[in-house]
Design a protein around this motif. Structure first.
Motif, PDB file in Angstrom:
ATOM      1  N   LEU A 115     -10.847 -10.152   1.544  1.00 21.98           N
ATOM      2  CA  LEU A 115     -10.692  -9.253   0.400  1.00 21.98           C
ATOM      3  C   LEU A 115     -11.310  -7.891   0.686  1.00 21.98           C
ATOM      4  CD1 LEU A 115     -11.318 -11.572  -2.687  1.00 21.98           C
ATOM      5  CD2 LEU A 115      -9.163 -10.521  -1.985  1.00 21.98           C
ATOM      6  N   VAL A 116     -12.483  -7.896   1.314  1.00 25.17           N
ATOM      7  CA  VAL A 116     -13.123  -6.627   1.669  1.00 25.17           C
ATOM      8  C   VAL A 116     -12.236  -5.850   2.647  1.00 25.17           C
ATOM      9  CG1 VAL A 116     -15.132  -5.561   2.756  1.00 25.17           C
ATOM     10  CG2 VAL A 116     -15.429  -7.541   1.260  1.00 25.17           C
ATOM     11  N   GLN A 117     -11.692  -6.552   3.633  1.00 19.65           N
ATOM     12  CA  GLN A 117     -10.790  -5.911   4.589  1.00 19.65           C
ATOM     13  C   GLN A 117      -9.562  -5.329   3.904  1.00 19.65           C
ATOM     14  OE1 GLN A 117     -10.413  -9.373   7.197  1.00 19.65           O
ATOM     15  NE2 GLN A 117     -10.921  -8.036   8.915  1.00 19.65           N
ATOM     16  N   THR A 118      -8.992  -6.086   2.972  1.00 15.59           N
ATOM     17  CA  THR A 118      -7.787  -5.640   2.274  1.00 15.59           C
ATOM     18  C   THR A 118      -8.054  -4.364   1.489  1.00 15.59           C
ATOM     19  OG1 THR A 118      -6.986  -7.929   2.092  1.00 15.59           O
ATOM     20  CG2 THR A 118      -6.022  -6.300   0.609  1.00 15.59           C
ATOM     21  N   VAL A 119      -9.186  -4.305   0.813  1.00 20.70           N
ATOM     22  CA  VAL A 119      -9.543  -3.090   0.069  1.00 20.70           C
ATOM     23  C   VAL A 119      -9.717  -1.917   1.029  1.00 20.70           C
ATOM     24  CG1 VAL A 119     -11.323  -2.019  -1.361  1.00 20.70           C
ATOM     25  CG2 VAL A 119     -10.568  -4.357  -1.851  1.00 20.70           C
ATOM     26  N   LEU A 120     -10.385  -2.170   2.158  1.00 20.58           N
ATOM     27  CA  LEU A 120     -10.622  -1.101   3.125  1.00 20.58           C
ATOM     28  C   LEU A 120      -9.311  -0.605   3.741  1.00 20.58           C
ATOM     29  CD1 LEU A 120     -12.584   0.614   4.760  1.00 20.58           C
ATOM     30  CD2 LEU A 120     -12.839  -1.296   6.358  1.00 20.58           C
ATOM     31  N   LEU A 121      -8.459  -1.528   4.165  1.00 22.63           N
ATOM     32  CA  LEU A 121      -7.182  -1.136   4.757  1.00 22.63           C
ATOM     33  C   LEU A 121      -6.262  -0.495   3.712  1.00 22.63           C
ATOM     34  CD1 LEU A 121      -6.531  -4.201   7.087  1.00 22.63           C
ATOM     35  CD2 LEU A 121      -7.125  -1.880   7.778  1.00 22.63           C
ATOM     36  N   GLY A 122      -6.318  -1.003   2.482  1.00 21.93           N
ATOM     37  CA  GLY A 122      -5.530  -0.394   1.418  1.00 21.93           C
ATOM     38  C   GLY A 122      -5.953   1.037   1.146  1.00 21.93           C
ATOM     39  N   ALA A 123      -7.264   1.270   1.145  1.00 27.90           N
ATOM     40  CA  ALA A 123      -7.761   2.635   0.947  1.00 27.90           C
ATOM     41  C   ALA A 123      -7.337   3.532   2.106  1.00 27.90           C
ATOM     42  CB  ALA A 123      -9.288   2.616   0.817  1.00 27.90           C
ATOM     43  N   LEU A 124      -7.329   2.976   3.312  1.00 28.99           N
ATOM     44  CA  LEU A 124      -6.885   3.728   4.484  1.00 28.99           C
ATOM     45  C   LEU A 124      -5.404   4.072   4.368  1.00 28.99           C
ATOM     46  CD1 LEU A 124      -8.033   4.690   7.251  1.00 28.99           C
ATOM     47  CD2 LEU A 124      -7.146   2.553   8.216  1.00 28.99           C
ATOM     48  N   ALA A 125      -4.605   3.099   3.919  1.00 28.50           N
ATOM     49  CA  ALA A 125      -3.161   3.329   3.776  1.00 28.50           C
ATOM     50  C   ALA A 125      -2.869   4.417   2.755  1.00 28.50           C
ATOM     51  CB  ALA A 125      -2.465   2.025   3.380  1.00 28.50           C
ATOM     52  N   VAL A 126      -3.560   4.355   1.622  1.00 24.39           N
ATOM     53  CA  VAL A 126      -3.300   5.330   0.548  1.00 24.39           C
ATOM     54  C   VAL A 126      -3.924   6.685   0.871  1.00 24.39           C
ATOM     55  CG1 VAL A 126      -3.726   5.844  -1.893  1.00 24.39           C
ATOM     56  CG2 VAL A 126      -3.094   3.523  -1.199  1.00 24.39           C
ATOM     57  N   GLY A 127      -5.169   6.662   1.361  1.00 24.15           N
ATOM     58  CA  GLY A 127      -5.898   7.916   1.543  1.00 24.15           C
ATOM     59  C   GLY A 127      -5.526   8.689   2.782  1.00 24.15           C
ATOM     60  N   TRP A 128      -5.107   8.007   3.848  1.00 22.81           N
ATOM     61  CA  TRP A 128      -4.833   8.712   5.102  1.00 22.81           C
ATOM     62  C   TRP A 128      -3.353   8.679   5.489  1.00 22.81           C
ATOM     63  CZ3 TRP A 128      -6.861   7.259  10.654  1.00 22.81           C
ATOM     64  CH2 TRP A 128      -6.696   8.375  11.496  1.00 22.81           C
ATOM     65  N   PHE A 129      -2.699   7.557   5.196  1.00 25.18           N
ATOM     66  CA  PHE A 129      -1.314   7.406   5.644  1.00 25.18           C
ATOM     67  C   PHE A 129      -0.301   7.570   4.511  1.00 25.18           C
ATOM     68  CE2 PHE A 129      -3.695   4.860   8.873  1.00 25.18           C
ATOM     69  CZ  PHE A 129      -3.443   5.705   9.945  1.00 25.18           C
ATOM     70  N   ASP A 130      -0.743   8.093   3.376  1.00 22.54           N
ATOM     71  CA  ASP A 130       0.151   8.519   2.283  1.00 22.54           C
ATOM     72  C   ASP A 130       0.947   7.376   1.653  1.00 22.54           C
ATOM     73  OD1 ASP A 130      -0.589  11.222   2.772  1.00 22.54           O
ATOM     74  OD2 ASP A 130       0.854  11.308   4.418  1.00 22.54           O
TER      75      ASP A 130
END
Length: 272
Positions: A115-130
């Protein structure tokens, strides 16, 4: 046994497994950092491109959310074999702690890391990869939970075939490589050679990754290619029917893994 007592035992096992995970540098790297580092390394070069009508970097990042299930599988396999060989599982089974609470605690700690990984990767997807925010959060959570159940059961089953802790990486490596290169994590399955596409679609990670992307982007993923055009946008109630085939395959894999776990899982070392 009463539910509160069972819950207390499972919680104690979860907290113990959680502490052991973060204190072990190897498990922390493989189980937590590896998917994040690979995401950055693979998604950054395709930033600015599109696939299926969505940003390619976001497409890859969501794929690595699925790949995190595989690294979770590796750590669970290593942990179960190590605890079995150290006679920890045998001693716990000889106490009043229910066997189901022991496994629930071990799986629960791995699920919390995921779950922690999913939140981190999700934030990366939204914040950096649009990437947009998930179009169907409920379907996304279902795919993640079902995928985790599958790979957790698969780890428990294969731990019974693993002779010792030193052999665990050899058992895990084929699953890791197949998932990485033929599970649709970083490249669409439709771009693979024709003879490889059907076997790749049948792998356990493939339906998870496809459903995660369908749920996140609200598009009809499964036939996309690097050179193809945008995929159809699915309506509010169309994501679930589209994902039905992938979810059915995922359920079949999970049921098979549960049967194998029941038959193969061992509480005592194979050599004794």
């Amino acid at each position: 046994m009463s539910t509160p007592r069972w819950t207390g035992y499972a919680r104690a096992q979860l907290l113990l497994s959680w502490r052991v995970f973060w204190r072990n540098r190897r498990s922390t790297f493989i189980g937590f950092l590896l998917p994040v580092l690979l995401t950055v390394a693979v998604a950054a070069p395709v930033r600015g491109r599109e696939i299926g009508g969505v940003p390619a970097g976001a497409y890859v990042t969501v794929g690595f959310v699925g790949f995190a299930l595989v690294t979770s599988f590796i750590n669970l396999l290593n942990g179960l074999v190590a605890r079995r060989d150290d006679l920890v599982l045998k001693r716990l089974r000889g106490t009043e702690v229910p066997p189901s609470a022991v496994l629930a605690g071990q799986f629960g700690a791995a699920g919390a890391v995921l779950l922690v990984q999913t939140v981190l990767l999700g934030a990366l997807a939204v914040g950096w990869f649009d990437a947009p925010l998930p179009a169907d959060p409920l379907l996304l959570l279902l795919a993640l939970a079902a995928g985790f159940a599958l790979f957790a059961l698969l780890a428990a089953a294969l731990s019974g075939l693993t002779p010792g802790a030193e052999a665990a990486p050899l058992v895990a490596m084929p699953v890791l490589l197949l998932s990485m290169f033929a599970g649709g994590v970083a490249t669409p399955l439709a771009s693979l050679p024709d003879w490889l596409q059907a076997p790749a679609h049948a792998l356990p990670l493939s339906p998870v990754v496809e459903t995660l992307r369908t749920a996140w982007f609200g598009r009809a993923f499964g036939t996309e290619t690097w050179s193809g055009g945008p995929l159809p946008v699915l309506g509010t109630f169309a994501t679930w029917p589209h994902a039905l085939g992938a979810l059915t395959l995922l359920a079949a894999w999970t049921a098979g893994s549960a049967v194998l776990t029941r038959r193969l899982f061992r509480w005592e070392p194979r050599h004794g």
